[in-house]
Design an enzyme around this catalytic site. Sequence first.
Site, PDB file in Angstrom:
ATOM      1  N   SER A  63       0.837  -1.203   0.000  1.00 51.07           N
ATOM      2  CA  SER A  63       0.000   0.000   0.000  1.00 51.07           C
ATOM      3  C   SER A  63       0.878   1.261   0.000  1.00 51.07           C
ATOM      4  O   SER A  63       1.751   1.410  -0.855  1.00 51.07           O
ATOM      5  CB  SER A  63      -0.931  -0.061   1.216  1.00 51.07           C
ATOM      6  OG  SER A  63      -1.928   0.902   1.138  1.00 51.07           O
ATOM      7  N   ASP A  98      -9.015  -6.374  -4.330  1.00 48.36           N
ATOM      8  CA  ASP A  98      -8.583  -5.089  -3.764  1.00 48.36           C
ATOM      9  C   ASP A  98      -9.169  -3.973  -4.619  1.00 48.36           C
ATOM     10  O   ASP A  98      -8.830  -3.838  -5.794  1.00 48.36           O
ATOM     11  CB  ASP A  98      -7.048  -5.038  -3.776  1.00 48.36           C
ATOM     12  CG  ASP A  98      -6.493  -3.759  -3.147  1.00 48.36           C
ATOM     13  OD1 ASP A  98      -7.284  -2.854  -2.840  1.00 48.36           O
ATOM     14  OD2 ASP A  98      -5.257  -3.683  -2.995  1.00 48.36           O
ATOM     15  N   HIS A 114      -8.076  -5.187   0.011  1.00 51.36           N
ATOM     16  CA  HIS A 114      -6.775  -4.530   0.168  1.00 51.36           C
ATOM     17  C   HIS A 114      -5.951  -5.170   1.289  1.00 51.36           C
ATOM     18  O   HIS A 114      -4.731  -5.274   1.197  1.00 51.36           O
ATOM     19  CB  HIS A 114      -7.005  -3.045   0.464  1.00 51.36           C
ATOM     20  CG  HIS A 114      -5.766  -2.215   0.471  1.00 51.36           C
ATOM     21  ND1 HIS A 114      -4.917  -2.153  -0.610  1.00 51.36           N
ATOM     22  CD2 HIS A 114      -5.223  -1.425   1.424  1.00 51.36           C
ATOM     23  CE1 HIS A 114      -3.903  -1.343  -0.312  1.00 51.36           C
ATOM     24  NE2 HIS A 114      -4.070  -0.898   0.912  1.00 51.36           N
TER      25      HIS A 114
END
Lengths: 379, 206
Positions: free
Chosen positions: A157, A323, A356
């Site tokens: 991320s 995600d 995610h």
Amino acid sequence: MSTAFPQDSVGLVTPQVMHFAEPLALACGRDLAEYQITYETYGELNAQRSNAVLICHALSGHHHAAGYHSPDDRKPGWWDSCIGPGKAIDTNKFFVVSLNNLGGCNGSTGPSSINPATGKPYGADFPVFTVECWVHSQARLADELGIEQWAAVVGGSLGGMQAIQWTITYPERVRHCLAIASAPKLSAQNIAFNEVARQAILTDPDFHGGHFLEHGVIPKRGLMLARMVGHITYLSDDAMGEKFGRGLKSEKLNYDFHSVEFQVESYLRYQGEEFSGRFDANTYLLMTKALDYFDPAAAHDGDLAKTLAVAKADFAVFSFTTDWRFSPARSREIVDALTASRKNVCYLEVDAPQGHDAFLMPIPRYLQAFSSYMNRIAV
Amino acid sequence: MRADLDIIQDWIPAGSRVLDLGCGNGELLAWLTANKQVFGYGLEIDADNIAECVSKGVNVIEQDLDKGLGNFADHSFDVVVMTQALQAVHYPDRILSEMLRVGKTCIITFPNFGHWRCRWYLASKGRMPVSDFLPYTWYNTPNIHFCTFEDFERLCRGQQATVLDRLAVDRDHINGWASRMWPNLFGEIGIYRVSGHTAMNAGQNR
């Protein structure tokens, strides 16, 4: 008691603190006069100093990525699934450095630290950081640790963004970059979610323009809402459906607005509640801004391939099918730029239901590829 | 190395940029990188194959060929290779035109459905051929677009592509006299080198 730790755990770890007296020049034009970085290390640095791996954390992460701080800890560090002896980032092979980024609230200098100029907490006066600022600060930490070049910089991320930025800002100092569940820049939708989270904090009456510590309060409601919104974007529709469905807390509906009725409401409130007790509101604002501002290609008219042309590293890019915060399409933008600029790259699109958050999960296919990639890194 | 790959590697110039569509376990690219200073990428969708590529240090990109090659620029590779995958994609015509766009030359291998055994099986039994070489039943097979050498060459002509080389081999990848004389009857596997690059076509194979 240490025998109680799992065999593949790095075991008991103690955070360390590095002080920096030389000011750090920031993208916003200001300097951070003096500061400290809290970090942990796992494994041993080899004699050639060629086996160091930097872990970059995401929005709410910190230095405690693996192992335990005390034998009584209920849970290990946030990326324990991937860091440890025999794990993807094998601490028998690598010397792993994991830090809390500046602006954080877990031991590195941040908005809740005392501003030496005023003797009060920085609060809203703490400067806005960018991903590149963090990379510069991480490079200084590397200098102090005697690490000239990282075998790999790894992150998921927002952490993946830092890993990418490293290859652009310090191309000579990174041999491998692993960007997991990441993106080359935020979309309008991503920024929109961040803005909702920020507004929740900024409009909380307890925020006091960021100087809430001086008032002896925290903007708990705002922080809680920010986390709830964020959390929705970390999970997939399927994962939420699977976990909660339309399940109710009690037998019947209450026909009011006050009760916690659905399981998902209860979960989000718990997550928000827990988070608001441990995280700093100004840090949350700062992290979301760093995300919003990240756009390394902007320096080359949006041409990411041209931006990455300077990179000397080999890349691994992993994404997860469900995600939707940083979808596989976002990772493919990175991969396309890398192939266009003729970089070595492996790309995996892992079929995983977790959304995610998948990058933190022990998903067999992901861990296998992660391990395979790390195993072939020469040290 | 797999016999067909051994033939193909000979057609790939040292130092070239190669895109391998359906690169499998990365055998060809690993060999070319080590022995012919080739720089390349492999596209693959099978998880186990991808994992093997990663272990080998092959640049593997998880990408479905049926979604095209839109992420690669025109003529960005010297050679685009596709072995034993033409019959398994949804749109062989589209992938061929994408290969011709992205690569200066293309190498394609596929099983020949015009081989005498297929013809004999169909003629005598009236059923879709099943053999040791192509062991699948018609309703459960990855091979959804069989063609013959003649069909493939027509497709190439239709796309203004030139066949630069053609090798018809048997299942052991031997180019015997019969498959040289009557390739579409005696060749089991076709190995083609094709180009859509007009400058390269001039004067060749005409």
